[in-house]
Design a protein around this motif. Structure first.
Motif, PDB file in Angstrom:
ATOM      1  N   UNK A  69       0.839  -1.176   0.000  1.00  0.00           N
ATOM      2  CA  UNK A  69       0.000   0.000   0.000  1.00  0.00           C
ATOM      3  C   UNK A  69       0.889   1.246   0.000  1.00  0.00           C
ATOM      4  N   UNK A  70       0.398   2.361   0.553  1.00  0.00           N
ATOM      5  CA  UNK A  70      -0.796   2.550   1.383  1.00  0.00           C
ATOM      6  C   UNK A  70      -2.046   2.847   0.558  1.00  0.00           C
ATOM      7  N   UNK A  71      -3.195   2.741   1.231  1.00  0.00           N
ATOM      8  CA  UNK A  71      -4.482   3.085   0.650  1.00  0.00           C
ATOM      9  C   UNK A  71      -5.153   4.144   1.522  1.00  0.00           C
ATOM     10  N   UNK A  72      -5.889   5.036   0.867  1.00  0.00           N
ATOM     11  CA  UNK A  72      -6.619   6.093   1.567  1.00  0.00           C
ATOM     12  C   UNK A  72      -8.091   5.963   1.164  1.00  0.00           C
ATOM     13  N   UNK A  91      -2.170   2.099   6.550  1.00  0.00           N
ATOM     14  CA  UNK A  91      -0.708   2.188   6.538  1.00  0.00           C
ATOM     15  C   UNK A  91      -0.144   0.767   6.512  1.00  0.00           C
ATOM     16  N   UNK A  92       0.297   0.361   5.366  1.00  0.00           N
ATOM     17  CA  UNK A  92       0.732  -1.018   5.148  1.00  0.00           C
ATOM     18  C   UNK A  92       2.189  -1.217   5.560  1.00  0.00           C
ATOM     19  N   UNK A  93       2.594  -2.492   5.628  1.00  0.00           N
ATOM     20  CA  UNK A  93       3.975  -2.789   5.997  1.00  0.00           C
ATOM     21  C   UNK A  93       4.953  -2.099   5.061  1.00  0.00           C
ATOM     22  N   UNK A  94       4.681  -2.182   3.772  1.00  0.00           N
ATOM     23  CA  UNK A  94       5.568  -1.600   2.763  1.00  0.00           C
ATOM     24  C   UNK A  94       5.029  -0.259   2.286  1.00  0.00           C
ATOM     25  N   UNK A 125       4.379   2.854  -2.462  1.00  0.00           N
ATOM     26  CA  UNK A 125       4.398   4.073  -3.265  1.00  0.00           C
ATOM     27  C   UNK A 125       5.825   4.572  -3.456  1.00  0.00           C
ATOM     28  N   UNK A 126       6.695   4.340  -2.483  1.00  0.00           N
ATOM     29  CA  UNK A 126       8.095   4.745  -2.646  1.00  0.00           C
ATOM     30  C   UNK A 126       8.755   3.944  -3.762  1.00  0.00           C
ATOM     31  N   UNK A 127       8.484   2.641  -3.789  1.00  0.00           N
ATOM     32  CA  UNK A 127       9.041   1.818  -4.862  1.00  0.00           C
ATOM     33  C   UNK A 127       8.527   2.294  -6.213  1.00  0.00           C
ATOM     34  N   UNK A 128       7.230   2.577  -6.286  1.00  0.00           N
ATOM     35  CA  UNK A 128       6.643   3.035  -7.548  1.00  0.00           C
ATOM     36  C   UNK A 128       7.287   4.345  -8.001  1.00  0.00           C
ATOM     37  N   UNK A 129       7.546   5.253  -7.062  1.00  0.00           N
ATOM     38  CA  UNK A 129       8.176   6.518  -7.422  1.00  0.00           C
ATOM     39  C   UNK A 129       9.589   6.306  -7.961  1.00  0.00           C
ATOM     40  N   UNK A 182       2.001  -9.911  -7.776  1.00  0.00           N
ATOM     41  CA  UNK A 182       1.471  -8.551  -7.630  1.00  0.00           C
ATOM     42  C   UNK A 182       1.030  -8.212  -6.216  1.00  0.00           C
ATOM     43  N   UNK A 183       1.090  -9.170  -5.282  1.00  0.00           N
ATOM     44  CA  UNK A 183       0.584  -8.885  -3.942  1.00  0.00           C
ATOM     45  C   UNK A 183      -0.896  -8.575  -3.995  1.00  0.00           C
ATOM     46  N   UNK A 184      -1.325  -7.561  -3.267  1.00  0.00           N
ATOM     47  CA  UNK A 184      -2.750  -7.227  -3.267  1.00  0.00           C
ATOM     48  C   UNK A 184      -3.151  -6.284  -4.394  1.00  0.00           C
ATOM     49  N   UNK A 185      -2.238  -6.055  -5.318  1.00  0.00           N
ATOM     50  CA  UNK A 185      -2.582  -5.278  -6.509  1.00  0.00           C
ATOM     51  C   UNK A 185      -2.336  -3.794  -6.416  1.00  0.00           C
ATOM     52  N   UNK A 186      -1.649  -3.334  -5.363  1.00  0.00           N
ATOM     53  CA  UNK A 186      -1.427  -1.895  -5.215  1.00  0.00           C
ATOM     54  C   UNK A 186      -0.809  -1.276  -6.477  1.00  0.00           C
ATOM     55  N   UNK A 187       0.249  -1.902  -6.977  1.00  0.00           N
ATOM     56  CA  UNK A 187       0.928  -1.306  -8.128  1.00  0.00           C
ATOM     57  C   UNK A 187       0.066  -1.339  -9.386  1.00  0.00           C
ATOM     58  N   UNK A 188      -0.865  -2.287  -9.484  1.00  0.00           N
ATOM     59  CA  UNK A 188      -1.751  -2.291 -10.657  1.00  0.00           C
ATOM     60  C   UNK A 188      -2.628  -1.049 -10.679  1.00  0.00           C
ATOM     61  N   UNK A 189      -3.111  -0.631  -9.509  1.00  0.00           N
ATOM     62  CA  UNK A 189      -3.913   0.598  -9.477  1.00  0.00           C
ATOM     63  C   UNK A 189      -3.068   1.791  -9.907  1.00  0.00           C
ATOM     64  N   UNK A 190      -1.798   1.812  -9.495  1.00  0.00           N
ATOM     65  CA  UNK A 190      -0.917   2.913  -9.910  1.00  0.00           C
ATOM     66  C   UNK A 190      -0.614   2.840 -11.406  1.00  0.00           C
TER      67      UNK A 190
END
Length: 323
Positions: A92-95, A102-105, A108-112, A131-139
């Motif tokens: 994550x994180x997700x809002x 606030x997720x363990x990882x 968003x820093x990795x994506x940046x 993909x884990x829970x898909x956070x990066x797919x949404x990005x």
């Protein structure tokens, strides 16, 4: 029971992905028939997640879902209770409607770190392996991707992904399938393939790289992110047992050695675009992931080493082209 009919309909209309229908339905039927201890409990909570289309969905700079009229306090607490059923939240994180997951990882820093170095994702079809829970797919959708398909065998990650999809009103541009890369045929159908945080879990890293290559169209782009060590083209660490308390880890090449591996597998234009030591601010314990995390896995007297005495986690991102 999960219904993958929408995904079947989607790929039936995609000439490059149509061949996947030859085996995919049976694979997912077999998955449906397998049991998981917590899956029924998670599914009941998932069914209670509201699926109304929200007023605002932000996927470009973060993953955020809001309404012009904020949720009442009682509704927000109910939603929080449902989402906490899916603990632990690792990516994550997700809002979400005033809730900050606030997720363990800090994914968003990795994506940046990754985004400035990859091709424009606009109108591209993307495969996200592990993909884990898909956070990066949404990005990725926020960056313009046409279709994102994630694969990860974790039941919990699928539930978390589907919870987010419901909260977004059922977005059909992203799909998560509970599969491993070894279960995919040679589709050669995706414009971009991501493999982030997977390679060191594979007993045969060159086979994994070849499997990734087999999913790309000619001219497609691979984005590979993994744990590495410092060193030259010949440097590779093979942990004797655990590494940072992880059991299923095998090969940690240097970034330079990994570049050689990609070239040996047939990739061209291979670039090392980022190398970064993982900090305890990027991976840590939170209220949404209360288990041990990176601070517990480092030598308390020397944070440059893991508790086993290996170099502390260092990650690299490489970009390569399928000729």
């Amino acid at each position: 029971m999960f219904n993958f009919a929408n995904f079947y309909q989607l790929i039936a209309q995609d000439q490059r992905l149509q061949p996947w229908l030859n085996g995919l339905p049976q694979q997912l039927t077999d998955w449906q028939n397998a049991e998981h201890g917590d899956f029924e409990r998670w599914s009941k909570a998932l069914n209670k997640i509201p699926d109304e289309i929200p007023d605002n969905i932000e996927l470009n700079h973060k993953v955020s879902i809001t309404n012009q009229q904020p949720l009442a306090v009682g509704e927000q607490k109910k939603l929080e209770s449902l989402l906490r059923t899916f603990h632990p939240w690792r990516k994550g994180p997700y809002h979400i409607h005033g809730l900050d997951i606030e997720t363990e990882w800090r994914s968003d820093w990795k994506w940046d770190r990754v985004l400035p170095h990859i091709s424009n994702l606009t109108h591209r079809s993307v495969l996200d392996v592990g993909c884990g829970n898909g956070y990066h797919m949404w990005r990725m959708l926020g960056a313009g991707a046409r279709l994102c398909v994630g694969i990860d065998p974790s039941h919990l990650f699928l539930i978390q992904f589907e919870a987010m999809r419901k909260l977004m009103g059922g977005d059909q541009r992203a799909h998560l399938l509970p599969l491993g890369i070894e279960q995919l045929p040679e589709l050669k159908a995706f414009d971009t393939v991501f493999s982030m945080g997977v390679l060191y879990h594979r007993k045969s890293p060159l086979d994994h790289i070849q499997q990734l290559k087999n999913q790309l169209v000619p001219g497609g782009e691979l984005v590979l992110e993994t744990l590495v060590i410092e060193g030259d083209e010949n440097a590779v660490l093979v942990p004797v047992d655990r590494y940072a308390q992880m059991r299923n880890v095998y090969f940690f090449p240097s970034a330079k050695a990994l570049k050689v591996w990609l070239e040996k597998t047939g990739f061209v234009d291979v670039k090392i675009v980022d190398e970064n030591v993982t900090s305890t601010e990027e991976q840590r314990t939170t209220k949404w992931m209360t288990h041990n995390s990176l601070p517990d896995y480092l030598d308390p007297n020397d944070p440059t080493k893991t508790i086993e005495g290996y170099p502390a986690p260092r990650r690299a991102v490489l970009i390569a082209t399928n000729p």
